[in-house]
Design a protein around this motif. Sequence first.
Motif, PDB file in Angstrom:
ATOM      1  N   ALA A  27       0.818  -1.212   0.000  1.00 21.15           N
ATOM      2  CA  ALA A  27       0.000   0.000   0.000  1.00 21.15           C
ATOM      3  C   ALA A  27       0.854   1.266   0.000  1.00 21.15           C
ATOM      4  N   THR A  28       2.160   1.100  -0.174  1.00 23.34           N
ATOM      5  CA  THR A  28       3.085   2.228  -0.160  1.00 23.34           C
ATOM      6  C   THR A  28       3.453   2.626  -1.583  1.00 23.34           C
ATOM      7  N   TYR A  29       3.444   3.919  -1.829  1.00 25.41           N
ATOM      8  CA  TYR A  29       3.759   4.445  -3.159  1.00 25.41           C
ATOM      9  C   TYR A  29       4.657   5.659  -2.974  1.00 25.41           C
ATOM     10  N   ASP A  30       5.817   5.637  -3.639  1.00 25.67           N
ATOM     11  CA  ASP A  30       6.804   6.720  -3.493  1.00 25.67           C
ATOM     12  C   ASP A  30       7.138   6.999  -2.030  1.00 25.67           C
ATOM     13  N   GLY A  31       7.262   5.913  -1.257  1.00 24.25           N
ATOM     14  CA  GLY A  31       7.681   6.053   0.129  1.00 24.25           C
ATOM     15  C   GLY A  31       6.601   6.487   1.103  1.00 24.25           C
ATOM     16  N   LYS A  32       5.369   6.614   0.641  1.00 26.90           N
ATOM     17  CA  LYS A  32       4.273   7.057   1.498  1.00 26.90           C
ATOM     18  C   LYS A  32       3.175   5.993   1.543  1.00 26.90           C
ATOM     19  N   LEU A  33       2.567   5.836   2.717  1.00 31.87           N
ATOM     20  CA  LEU A  33       1.438   4.917   2.841  1.00 31.87           C
ATOM     21  C   LEU A  33       0.208   5.601   2.259  1.00 31.87           C
ATOM     22  N   MET A  34      -0.258   5.086   1.137  1.00 34.38           N
ATOM     23  CA  MET A  34      -1.340   5.739   0.404  1.00 34.38           C
ATOM     24  C   MET A  34      -2.665   4.983   0.479  1.00 34.38           C
ATOM     25  N   ALA A  35      -2.740   3.924   1.297  1.00 37.06           N
ATOM     26  CA  ALA A  35      -3.987   3.157   1.423  1.00 37.06           C
ATOM     27  C   ALA A  35      -3.912   2.261   2.650  1.00 37.06           C
ATOM     28  N   ILE A  36      -5.073   1.801   3.089  1.00 35.09           N
ATOM     29  CA  ILE A  36      -5.171   0.755   4.102  1.00 35.09           C
ATOM     30  C   ILE A  36      -5.411  -0.544   3.332  1.00 35.09           C
ATOM     31  N   PRO A  37      -4.474  -1.508   3.398  1.00 32.62           N
ATOM     32  CA  PRO A  37      -4.580  -2.696   2.548  1.00 32.62           C
ATOM     33  C   PRO A  37      -5.405  -3.831   3.162  1.00 32.62           C
ATOM     34  N   SER A  38      -5.916  -4.686   2.317  1.00 31.95           N
ATOM     35  CA  SER A  38      -6.522  -5.933   2.771  1.00 31.95           C
ATOM     36  C   SER A  38      -5.399  -6.910   3.117  1.00 31.95           C
ATOM     37  N   VAL A  39      -5.759  -8.049   3.691  1.00 35.13           N
ATOM     38  CA  VAL A  39      -4.784  -9.107   3.959  1.00 35.13           C
ATOM     39  C   VAL A  39      -5.342 -10.416   3.402  1.00 35.13           C
ATOM     40  N   ALA A  40      -4.627 -11.001   2.461  1.00 41.93           N
ATOM     41  CA  ALA A  40      -5.051 -12.280   1.891  1.00 41.93           C
ATOM     42  C   ALA A  40      -4.621 -13.426   2.797  1.00 41.93           C
ATOM     43  N   ILE A  41      -5.417 -14.482   2.836  1.00 40.04           N
ATOM     44  CA  ILE A  41      -5.106 -15.657   3.637  1.00 40.04           C
ATOM     45  C   ILE A  41      -4.120 -16.530   2.863  1.00 40.04           C
ATOM     46  N   GLN A  42      -2.908 -16.686   3.392  1.00 38.39           N
ATOM     47  CA  GLN A  42      -1.856 -17.389   2.668  1.00 38.39           C
ATOM     48  C   GLN A  42      -2.082 -18.895   2.585  1.00 38.39           C
ATOM     49  N   ALA A  43      -3.055 -19.391   3.313  1.00 36.79           N
ATOM     50  CA  ALA A  43      -3.342 -20.824   3.262  1.00 36.79           C
ATOM     51  C   ALA A  43      -3.729 -21.279   1.858  1.00 36.79           C
ATOM     52  N   ASP A  44      -4.210 -20.356   1.019  1.00 40.25           N
ATOM     53  CA  ASP A  44      -4.614 -20.725  -0.332  1.00 40.25           C
ATOM     54  C   ASP A  44      -3.428 -20.938  -1.267  1.00 40.25           C
ATOM     55  N   ALA A  45      -2.212 -20.625  -0.823  1.00 35.71           N
ATOM     56  CA  ALA A  45      -1.048 -20.705  -1.706  1.00 35.71           C
ATOM     57  C   ALA A  45      -0.676 -22.131  -2.120  1.00 35.71           C
ATOM     58  N   PRO A  46      -0.552 -23.081  -1.194  1.00 36.22           N
ATOM     59  CA  PRO A  46      -0.126 -24.426  -1.607  1.00 36.22           C
ATOM     60  C   PRO A  46      -1.197 -25.161  -2.415  1.00 36.22           C
ATOM     61  N   SER A  47      -0.759 -25.869  -3.430  1.00 43.20           N
ATOM     62  CA  SER A  47      -1.643 -26.751  -4.191  1.00 43.20           C
ATOM     63  C   SER A  47      -1.462 -28.158  -3.636  1.00 43.20           C
ATOM     64  N   ILE A  48      -2.474 -28.649  -2.960  1.00 38.94           N
ATOM     65  CA  ILE A  48      -2.397 -29.905  -2.196  1.00 38.94           C
ATOM     66  C   ILE A  48      -2.963 -31.059  -3.023  1.00 38.94           C
ATOM     67  N   GLY A 104      -6.400 -30.300   6.107  1.00 39.06           N
ATOM     68  CA  GLY A 104      -5.950 -29.336   5.102  1.00 39.06           C
ATOM     69  C   GLY A 104      -5.004 -28.301   5.668  1.00 39.06           C
ATOM     70  N   ALA A 105      -5.424 -27.639   6.735  1.00 41.50           N
ATOM     71  CA  ALA A 105      -4.558 -26.630   7.348  1.00 41.50           C
ATOM     72  C   ALA A 105      -3.355 -27.273   8.023  1.00 41.50           C
ATOM     73  N   GLY A 106      -3.479 -28.549   8.405  1.00 43.95           N
ATOM     74  CA  GLY A 106      -2.348 -29.245   8.999  1.00 43.95           C
ATOM     75  C   GLY A 106      -1.193 -29.409   8.019  1.00 43.95           C
ATOM     76  N   ILE A 107      -1.517 -29.639   6.754  1.00 43.81           N
ATOM     77  CA  ILE A 107      -0.487 -29.762   5.712  1.00 43.81           C
ATOM     78  C   ILE A 107       0.330 -28.474   5.608  1.00 43.81           C
ATOM     79  N   LEU A 108      -0.316 -27.348   5.893  1.00 42.46           N
ATOM     80  CA  LEU A 108       0.353 -26.052   5.769  1.00 42.46           C
ATOM     81  C   LEU A 108       1.481 -25.881   6.774  1.00 42.46           C
ATOM     82  N   LYS A 109       1.532 -26.762   7.760  1.00 46.18           N
ATOM     83  CA  LYS A 109       2.593 -26.695   8.772  1.00 46.18           C
ATOM     84  C   LYS A 109       3.907 -27.270   8.258  1.00 46.18           C
ATOM     85  N   LEU A 110       3.878 -27.955   7.125  1.00 46.47           N
ATOM     86  CA  LEU A 110       5.112 -28.499   6.555  1.00 46.47           C
ATOM     87  C   LEU A 110       6.055 -27.369   6.162  1.00 46.47           C
TER      88      LEU A 110
END
Length: 541
Positions: free
Chosen positions: A162-183, A466-472
């Motif tokens: 959310a930073t642009y040219d060294g300034k915080l220009m927005a309040i960002p969302s947070v994505a759930i990283q659990a969706d990253a692995p393909s199980i 499912g979430a247990g696999i994410l502990k690897l």
Amino acid sequence: MNKLMKAVSFVMAASLVLAGCVGGNANKAGNVGSNEANPETVDYFKLPEPVEMSVIKSVGPGLKLKSGETIEDNEYTNYVFNKTNIKTKVLWDASSTDFDQKMQLAIANNEIPDAMIVDEKTFRAMAAADQLEDLTAVYKRYASPQIKDFYKSTEDKALEKATYDGKLMAIPSVAIQADAPSILWLRQDWLDKVNLKAPKTIDELKQVLHAFIEKDPDGNGQADTIGLTGNSFQLATEGGGIHDFKGIFNAFHSYPMIWIKDENGEVVYGSTTFGMKQALSAIHEMYAEGLIDKEFALRKNPDDLVLNGKAGAFFGPWWVPWALIDSLKHNPKANWKPFMIEDAKGQYNIASVPVSNFFLVVRKGYAHPEAAVVYSNMRVQAERTPDEQAIKLDPGHGLWPLLMTVDYADAATRKHDLLLDALAGKVKKEEMDGEMQLVYEQELRDRKNPRKNPDDWAAPAAYLLGAGILKLPMNVTDPVYSAMTKTMESRWANLQKMETETFYKIVLGDEPINAFDQFVKDWKEQGGDKIVEEVKEELKK
């Protein structure tokens, strides 16, 4: 819409309950993410005097209003005002299908509300056009410890985004990283029937798929089972997709459709790397051997193969158990278990989900930019640790003036640990939130009668298995960019079409593997090289 795809939509919506390419330099958000002491006491949740904040609203087709309520005046906006002293005014609303076009027109005419939620492309364009208020100072002063903690779970990468040219220009969302692995989800009962252990490598996976096809794992005496499923629209998806081959691509250190840095630190498009060619060759070989559904490129509903008990192997995200409820209703003996496929060095490779997809921005010149931060504090608290009034509201309801997911990036694994602690007696049931109390009760019932009630099985299986696999331990590659450059606006659709068509032809054997080299050459010549340079320039901002 087929049943597993409906489940995808359901879980994406449920992520608002569970929760909600890193643009910019690594150290940009170092200051805004700090927890400096405020020079004076600040109420994180309520402004000292009433203020007005204008917004715009996307109205879904199923939105329901109670008698006497309006889009601007309802139980949600009243809750917001009572808690924050912020009176929201709706400048205009539009149907969800027309909203984006109307919003872009308003932005082009500089007729924007005091606060709004936009995607990354729009955020960066507005920042470049000097349409946004700098939120650096108000974030430092007004952001609650809770919301800062959520951003800290991303190692402040959300704030960097959310930073642009060294300034915080927005309040960002947070994505759930659990969706990253393909199980890799496999039927353990089939593995037991064919007397094989769960595969760890591509070669072991091929052995399992041969057995699933040739050794009658369903026991009906017919050769009617298949190996691995696929889908007809994408070989790999960026987020948590079902029935794709992302798990195989990642095993070759290839990350389709994602902007990454290579081993030399250079920005590259993941679909053009050598690992991509290796993965395509491996997938083609599996298809040629009959280990992948012969009709996958034409099949409209690959989930039917799972639901009808004809497939016992497919790739998907951690939350797949919710999508398997009907499969268990058809066959309660179907014992689905999650596994990961490793690379040649024994590592599990994944590409993280872009840490933030949406941004709450404030119009430049708005007299009370702190209102956006206070609003965010309030809404996150109402969803994560609700008071008596908030409990009566639906956290994901479209009547919230501004709605965006902010939670721990590792929310799924935190809930995995919490559920294990509760089952071990380390945490009392009443110490958990309402969602996890329900999951705890479902797990207790399922333990007494395994898979008898698929609805009781699904949520505990998602969190425990499912979430247990994410502990690897996983080797994580972070996307560096996920917005659009100027050339991408005119060229990207054609480049993606060329990519999809070429890769499907290679897998199906309609083109030789060397067609990949020609694709890379054409991709560069038809705008790819220019886009690479534009992405590099964007990352400097």
